[in-house]
Motif scaffolding. Sequence first.
Motif, PDB file in Angstrom:
ATOM      1  N   ALA A 172       3.644  11.709 -10.505  1.00  0.00           N
ATOM      2  CA  ALA A 172       2.246  12.422  -9.505  1.00  0.00           C
ATOM      3  C   ALA A 172       0.837  12.343 -10.217  1.00  0.00           C
ATOM      4  O   ALA A 172      -0.344  11.959  -9.646  1.00  0.00           O
ATOM      5  N   ALA A 173       0.888  12.980 -11.422  1.00  0.00           N
ATOM      6  CA  ALA A 173      -0.195  12.661 -12.133  1.00  0.00           C
ATOM      7  C   ALA A 173      -1.241  11.750 -12.008  1.00  0.00           C
ATOM      8  O   ALA A 173      -2.701  11.701 -12.483  1.00  0.00           O
ATOM      9  N   GLY A 174      -0.175  10.600 -12.779  1.00  0.00           N
ATOM     10  CA  GLY A 174      -0.360   9.569 -13.667  1.00  0.00           C
ATOM     11  C   GLY A 174      -1.151   9.108 -11.726  1.00  0.00           C
ATOM     12  O   GLY A 174      -2.460   8.718 -12.164  1.00  0.00           O
ATOM     13  N   LEU A 175      -0.375   8.512 -10.547  1.00  0.00           N
ATOM     14  CA  LEU A 175      -1.179   8.633  -9.256  1.00  0.00           C
ATOM     15  C   LEU A 175      -2.491   8.611  -9.432  1.00  0.00           C
ATOM     16  O   LEU A 175      -3.041   8.103  -8.448  1.00  0.00           O
ATOM     17  N   TRP A 176      -2.343   9.773  -9.591  1.00  0.00           N
ATOM     18  CA  TRP A 176      -3.951  10.248  -8.603  1.00  0.00           C
ATOM     19  C   TRP A 176      -4.510   9.882  -9.842  1.00  0.00           C
ATOM     20  O   TRP A 176      -5.764  10.037  -9.354  1.00  0.00           O
ATOM     21  N   ARG A 177      -4.625   9.977 -11.094  1.00  0.00           N
ATOM     22  CA  ARG A 177      -5.849   9.503 -11.838  1.00  0.00           C
ATOM     23  C   ARG A 177      -5.448   8.202 -11.474  1.00  0.00           C
ATOM     24  O   ARG A 177      -7.118   7.838 -11.716  1.00  0.00           O
ATOM     25  N   ASP A 178      -4.777   7.616 -11.259  1.00  0.00           N
ATOM     26  CA  ASP A 178      -5.013   6.212 -10.936  1.00  0.00           C
ATOM     27  C   ASP A 178      -6.230   5.492  -9.640  1.00  0.00           C
ATOM     28  O   ASP A 178      -6.593   4.999  -9.928  1.00  0.00           O
ATOM     29  N   ALA A 179      -5.248   6.508  -8.999  1.00  0.00           N
ATOM     30  CA  ALA A 179      -6.168   6.738  -7.288  1.00  0.00           C
ATOM     31  C   ALA A 179      -8.076   7.178  -8.041  1.00  0.00           C
ATOM     32  O   ALA A 179      -8.754   6.167  -7.684  1.00  0.00           O
ATOM     33  N   LEU A 180      -8.173   7.804  -8.385  1.00  0.00           N
ATOM     34  CA  LEU A 180      -9.584   8.259  -8.710  1.00  0.00           C
ATOM     35  C   LEU A 180     -10.280   7.581  -9.531  1.00  0.00           C
ATOM     36  O   LEU A 180     -11.451   7.065  -9.033  1.00  0.00           O
ATOM     37  N   ALA A 181      -9.802   6.388 -10.479  1.00  0.00           N
ATOM     38  CA  ALA A 181     -10.113   5.586 -11.547  1.00  0.00           C
ATOM     39  C   ALA A 181     -10.573   4.309 -10.816  1.00  0.00           C
ATOM     40  O   ALA A 181     -11.138   3.225 -10.834  1.00  0.00           O
ATOM     41  N   ALA A 182      -9.664   3.802  -9.422  1.00  0.00           N
ATOM     42  CA  ALA A 182      -9.765   2.574  -8.814  1.00  0.00           C
ATOM     43  C   ALA A 182     -11.104   2.885  -8.397  1.00  0.00           C
ATOM     44  O   ALA A 182     -11.948   3.342  -7.189  1.00  0.00           O
ATOM     45  N   PRO A 183     -11.708   0.978  -8.314  1.00  0.00           N
ATOM     46  CA  PRO A 183     -13.297   1.614  -8.505  1.00  0.00           C
ATOM     47  C   PRO A 183     -13.276   0.760  -6.778  1.00  0.00           C
ATOM     48  O   PRO A 183     -12.524   0.125  -6.275  1.00  0.00           O
ATOM     49  N   SER A 184     -14.497   1.064  -6.019  1.00  0.00           N
ATOM     50  CA  SER A 184     -14.727   0.886  -4.733  1.00  0.00           C
ATOM     51  C   SER A 184     -16.074  -0.193  -4.525  1.00  0.00           C
ATOM     52  O   SER A 184     -17.134  -0.043  -5.020  1.00  0.00           O
ATOM     53  N   THR A 185     -15.130  -1.176  -4.340  1.00  0.00           N
ATOM     54  CA  THR A 185     -16.365  -2.213  -3.545  1.00  0.00           C
ATOM     55  C   THR A 185     -16.302  -2.781  -2.447  1.00  0.00           C
ATOM     56  O   THR A 185     -17.255  -4.115  -2.127  1.00  0.00           O
ATOM     57  N   VAL A 186     -15.941  -1.801  -1.518  1.00  0.00           N
ATOM     58  CA  VAL A 186     -15.732  -2.641   0.013  1.00  0.00           C
ATOM     59  C   VAL A 186     -16.573  -1.517   0.618  1.00  0.00           C
ATOM     60  O   VAL A 186     -17.479  -0.754   0.590  1.00  0.00           O
ATOM     61  N   ARG A 187     -17.540  -2.442   1.459  1.00  0.00           N
ATOM     62  CA  ARG A 187     -19.075  -1.817   2.206  1.00  0.00           C
ATOM     63  C   ARG A 187     -18.254  -0.620   3.048  1.00  0.00           C
ATOM     64  O   ARG A 187     -16.920  -0.437   3.328  1.00  0.00           O
ATOM     65  N   PRO A 188     -19.335   0.245   3.023  1.00  0.00           N
ATOM     66  CA  PRO A 188     -19.150   1.551   4.059  1.00  0.00           C
ATOM     67  C   PRO A 188     -18.795   1.126   5.214  1.00  0.00           C
ATOM     68  O   PRO A 188     -19.551   0.143   5.911  1.00  0.00           O
ATOM     69  N   ARG A 189     -18.003   1.721   6.276  1.00  0.00           N
ATOM     70  CA  ARG A 189     -17.238   1.197   7.371  1.00  0.00           C
ATOM     71  C   ARG A 189     -16.998   1.777   8.026  1.00  0.00           C
ATOM     72  O   ARG A 189     -16.831   3.237   8.071  1.00  0.00           O
ATOM     73  N   TRP A 190     -16.187   1.651   8.994  1.00  0.00           N
ATOM     74  CA  TRP A 190     -15.289   3.188  10.192  1.00  0.00           C
ATOM     75  C   TRP A 190     -14.744   2.624  10.306  1.00  0.00           C
ATOM     76  O   TRP A 190     -13.488   2.348   9.780  1.00  0.00           O
ATOM     77  N   PHE A 191     -13.712   3.561   9.716  1.00  0.00           N
ATOM     78  CA  PHE A 191     -12.436   4.541   9.759  1.00  0.00           C
ATOM     79  C   PHE A 191     -11.751   5.191  10.732  1.00  0.00           C
ATOM     80  O   PHE A 191     -13.030   6.133  11.113  1.00  0.00           O
ATOM     81  N   HIS A 192     -10.571   4.808  10.584  1.00  0.00           N
ATOM     82  CA  HIS A 192     -10.062   6.579  12.136  1.00  0.00           C
ATOM     83  C   HIS A 192      -9.576   6.907  11.078  1.00  0.00           C
ATOM     84  O   HIS A 192      -9.990   8.553  11.960  1.00  0.00           O
ATOM     85  N   GLY A 193      -9.467   7.366  10.421  1.00  0.00           N
ATOM     86  CA  GLY A 193      -8.954   9.075   9.831  1.00  0.00           C
ATOM     87  C   GLY A 193      -7.265   9.613   9.089  1.00  0.00           C
ATOM     88  O   GLY A 193      -7.319  10.679   8.465  1.00  0.00           O
ATOM     89  N   ASP A 194      -7.424   9.499  10.300  1.00  0.00           N
ATOM     90  CA  ASP A 194      -5.827   9.948  10.557  1.00  0.00           C
ATOM     91  C   ASP A 194      -4.875   9.152  11.498  1.00  0.00           C
ATOM     92  O   ASP A 194      -4.243   8.989  13.010  1.00  0.00           O
ATOM     93  N   VAL A 195      -4.905   7.903  10.767  1.00  0.00           N
ATOM     94  CA  VAL A 195      -3.358   6.350  11.259  1.00  0.00           C
ATOM     95  C   VAL A 195      -2.312   7.011  11.224  1.00  0.00           C
ATOM     96  O   VAL A 195      -1.852   7.156  10.232  1.00  0.00           O
ATOM     97  N   SER A 196      -1.754   8.142  11.731  1.00  0.00           N
ATOM     98  CA  SER A 196      -0.364   8.634  12.255  1.00  0.00           C
ATOM     99  C   SER A 196       0.362   8.250  13.430  1.00  0.00           C
ATOM    100  O   SER A 196      -0.098   8.431  14.210  1.00  0.00           O
TER     101      SER A 196
END
Length: 288
Positions: A172-196
């Motif tokens: 779990a710690a490894g997944l979290w580190r990878d997620a934190l380090a993942a670069p963001s190149t996507v422009r800000p856009r509308w998101f739903h936020g709770d797709v469930s």
Amino acid sequence: MDARRIDAALVGALLREQFPAWASLPVRPVVPGGNDHRTFRLGEHLSVRLPSAPGYVPQVTKEQAWLPVLGPLLPLPVPAVRGVGRPSALFGAPWSVYGWLPGEQAVAAPPDDPVALATELAALLVALGEAPTDGAPPPGEHSAWRGGPLAHWDDEVGDILGRLEGRERDRAAGLWRDALAAPSTVRPRWFHGDVSFHNLLVRDGRLAAVVDFGCSGVGDPACDTVLVWTRLQGAARRAYREGLALDEGTWARGRGWALWKALVMLTNTPPGQAELARHVLDELFAGV
């Protein structure tokens, strides 16, 4: 604000005070009614939605302002604002009257064709991401910081990881580190936020509507990928991924959002959530 006071009698009193034309319609609670807001059916064609705590009040005014803008741009029905309730001595927060959307939550009425649901939902989220963003709300408390940097939850995740043991903690710690380090190149856009599946309505076996835009905003859409690890399988999972057409960095951050939610469910919620949390962790660890 006391959520225990939010009942049909209160809704009836608010209608008599502010919308007398609807006051004679029957009011009945929608079950399950959600945690952040309480929902009541009003007659056959309307619903009433009230925030259950002060922290959810900003979601009300956001939905009232933006659902009329977003709704016409989307390929599936979303809640339509029919009345804007004001704070009063009866209830000290804004509240809303919406058009009633027929259907059952997908969690209780799974779709006949999961691939079609995944494809149609992805198309809605793509259309949402193309909606105008001028003046739209950035991530914040109203969205539980969804759409913002995962680092906002780093302390909480670190605390929960400290309660896990051995290999599970390390993975779990490894997944979290990878997620934190993942670069963001996507422009800000509308998101739903709770797709469930709790916020997807199914009618006659097909996806009929998407509800609860309380956590929506403009930012990183990675939070909307979580359904891949919570509910979708096989061809439906592939259809959702292909339909969203997001880069690998966004999917890595999405794994972070899924991990955060699973860890919270595993440690801080009633036992009924633990089974889903374990499922999500298994899917994440499997590398899907």
